[in-house]
Design an enzyme around this catalytic site. Structure first.
Site, PDB file in Angstrom:
ATOM      1  N   SER A   1      42.971 108.181   2.887  1.00 48.78           N
ATOM      2  CA  SER A   1      41.862 107.594   2.145  1.00 48.78           C
ATOM      3  C   SER A   1      41.192 106.548   3.022  1.00 48.78           C
ATOM      4  O   SER A   1      41.870 105.760   3.685  1.00 48.78           O
ATOM      5  CB  SER A   1      42.362 106.959   0.848  1.00 48.78           C
ATOM      6  OG  SER A   1      41.303 106.351   0.138  1.00 48.78           O
TER       7      SER A   1
ATOM      8  N   HIS B   1      32.983 106.577   1.653  1.00 45.87           N
ATOM      9  CA  HIS B   1      34.372 106.760   1.210  1.00 45.87           C
ATOM     10  C   HIS B   1      34.752 108.226   1.411  1.00 45.87           C
ATOM     11  O   HIS B   1      33.922 109.120   1.226  1.00 45.87           O
ATOM     12  CB  HIS B   1      34.495 106.389  -0.272  1.00 45.87           C
ATOM     13  CG  HIS B   1      35.645 107.043  -0.961  1.00 45.87           C
ATOM     14  ND1 HIS B   1      35.505 108.214  -1.701  1.00 45.87           N
ATOM     15  CD2 HIS B   1      36.954 106.712  -1.034  1.00 45.87           C
ATOM     16  CE1 HIS B   1      36.681 108.556  -2.194  1.00 45.87           C
ATOM     17  NE2 HIS B   1      37.575 107.673  -1.811  1.00 45.87           N
TER      18      HIS B   1
ATOM     19  N   ASN C   1      38.458 110.821   0.928  1.00 47.04           N
ATOM     20  CA  ASN C   1      39.901 110.987   0.821  1.00 47.04           C
ATOM     21  C   ASN C   1      40.234 112.455   0.632  1.00 47.04           C
ATOM     22  O   ASN C   1      39.442 113.231   0.091  1.00 47.04           O
ATOM     23  CB  ASN C   1      40.504 110.119  -0.288  1.00 47.04           C
ATOM     24  CG  ASN C   1      40.335 110.713  -1.662  1.00 47.04           C
ATOM     25  OD1 ASN C   1      41.134 111.532  -2.100  1.00 47.04           O
ATOM     26  ND2 ASN C   1      39.281 110.315  -2.361  1.00 47.04           N
TER      27      ASN C   1
ATOM     28  N   HIS D   1      29.003 101.415 -17.397  1.00 45.23           N
ATOM     29  CA  HIS D   1      28.537 100.127 -17.913  1.00 45.23           C
ATOM     30  C   HIS D   1      27.233  99.671 -17.257  1.00 45.23           C
ATOM     31  O   HIS D   1      26.573  98.772 -17.758  1.00 45.23           O
ATOM     32  CB  HIS D   1      29.625  99.057 -17.745  1.00 45.23           C
ATOM     33  CG  HIS D   1      29.955  98.729 -16.321  1.00 45.23           C
ATOM     34  ND1 HIS D   1      30.712  99.550 -15.525  1.00 45.23           N
ATOM     35  CD2 HIS D   1      29.638  97.661 -15.561  1.00 45.23           C
ATOM     36  CE1 HIS D   1      30.852  98.994 -14.335  1.00 45.23           C
ATOM     37  NE2 HIS D   1      30.205  97.855 -14.320  1.00 45.23           N
TER      38      HIS D   1
ATOM     39  N   GLY E   1      53.399 101.398  -8.104  1.00 44.53           N
ATOM     40  CA  GLY E   1      54.083 100.423  -7.275  1.00 44.53           C
ATOM     41  C   GLY E   1      53.739 100.531  -5.813  1.00 44.53           C
ATOM     42  O   GLY E   1      54.552 100.185  -4.948  1.00 44.53           O
TER      43      GLY E   1
END
Length: 312
Positions: free
Chosen positions: A91, A105, A107, A174, A257
């Site tokens: 990525s 971007h 990935n 939004h 995690g």
């Protein structure tokens, strides 16, 4: 199903892209952190900062595994609850210094979820998208031409489907805005079997530099003023909003995690939010909103005819 071949490809892709970006920047090199994940696996995070061309560029490889998938991965796939998993991918996010060079971007990734006595569930995903601050039609056409060439060997409907998915995904509800001019996005992909799906994913990864590098070379020496720089920082705010509110990769990384520094390396180094700001009519800033942030077929316009792909 050869996951070692996927890992080898992803590491080579990371190396190739980092070498190309360093050569383009000419000033700074990537710093690498090799890390391990307590729950299983690890990765290589590489970040270039304060370069001549790239204010911040991060190119990450990760290969993680665990006993259970996080909520971000099972929310729409409840059949995956309770399965062991492996996830691997590359990525990257590139934030250029010059406002006329777009942020980008990319990935590519692979997931497999397994449970004793049951058929493994696996899929590929990824894509690339472009977020300009100032729009250039020839750049938009080139970007989507390369995206088309990445997909066309795998069927005539792949590019339009992946493009439409990209336009839908990189959308800030939004704000009622797309993040940029789109590109390709696909997820949960296993059409045609493992070898075909892997080949398509490699094609997407291998075409990224073909799409981005020529645009950087065209724009990186353009002169700009504080006005253009401030607009760049303002629009970077939209990038940060998307990554923190909607991005599935960010959510998966945090919920599983993952290494926080690697997950949040996608955020821009500097950003600004101005209250209730809108561009002045007739300006290049207004054109970004009126033209370039409206999903469209850049390859069917009168002056930007779709060319036959050059397949290598």
């Amino acid at each position: 199903m050869n996951t070692e071949a996927i890992v080898d490809y992803l590491k080579t892709l990371q190396d190739t892209i980092c070498e190309a970006l360093e050569a383009c920047d000419g000033k700074k090199a990537f710093h690498e952190d090799a890390w391990g994940r307590p729950g299983g696996g690890g990765g290589r995070s590489r970040v270039l900062e304060n370069g001549a061309v790239f204010e911040k560029a991060g190119v990450n490889f990760s290969h993680v595994h665990g006993e259970t998938l996080p909520a971000a991965a099972t929310a729409q796939r409840p059949e995956l609850v309770g399965r062991q998993f492996q996830g691997m991918g590359v990525s990257l996010v590139i934030h250029p210094r010059n406002p006329y060079v777009p942020t980008t971007h990319m990935n590519v990734r692979f997931f497999i979820a397994e449970k004793a006595g049951e058929v493994p569930v696996w899929w590929f995903g990824g894509g690339f998208d472009l977020t300009p601050y100032y729009g250039f039609r020839e750049d938009a056409a080139h970007w989507h031409q390369v995206a088309y060439e990445a997909c066309v060997p795998f069927g005539e409907m792949v590019y339009p489907e992946f493009k439409a998915h990209c336009d839908r995904y990189f959308y800030l509800k939004h704000r009622d805005e797309t993040r940029g001019i789109g590109g390709l996005f696909f997820d949960d992909y296993n059409a045609g079997g493992f070898e075909s799906s892997f080949a398509l994913t490699k094609s997407v990864g291998d075409h990224f530099l073909k799409g981005y590098s020529p645009i950087v070379e065209r724009r990186k020496e353009m002169s700009y003023t504080e006005k253009e720089r401030n607009f760049q920082l303002y629009r970077r705010g939209r990038y940060a909003e998307f990554n923190l509110v909607y991005d599935r990769g960010t959510l998966f990384g945090l919920q599983s995690g993952g290494r926080t520094e690697s997950i949040l390396m996608s955020l821009p180094p500097l950003v600004r939010w101005d209250y209730n700001w809108s561009p002045e009519a007739g300006t290049p800033e207004a054109e970004l909103y009126e033209t370039f942030l409206k999903p469209q077929d850049w390859l069917s316009q009168e002056d930007l005819k779709l060319k036959e792909p050059t397949l290598i």
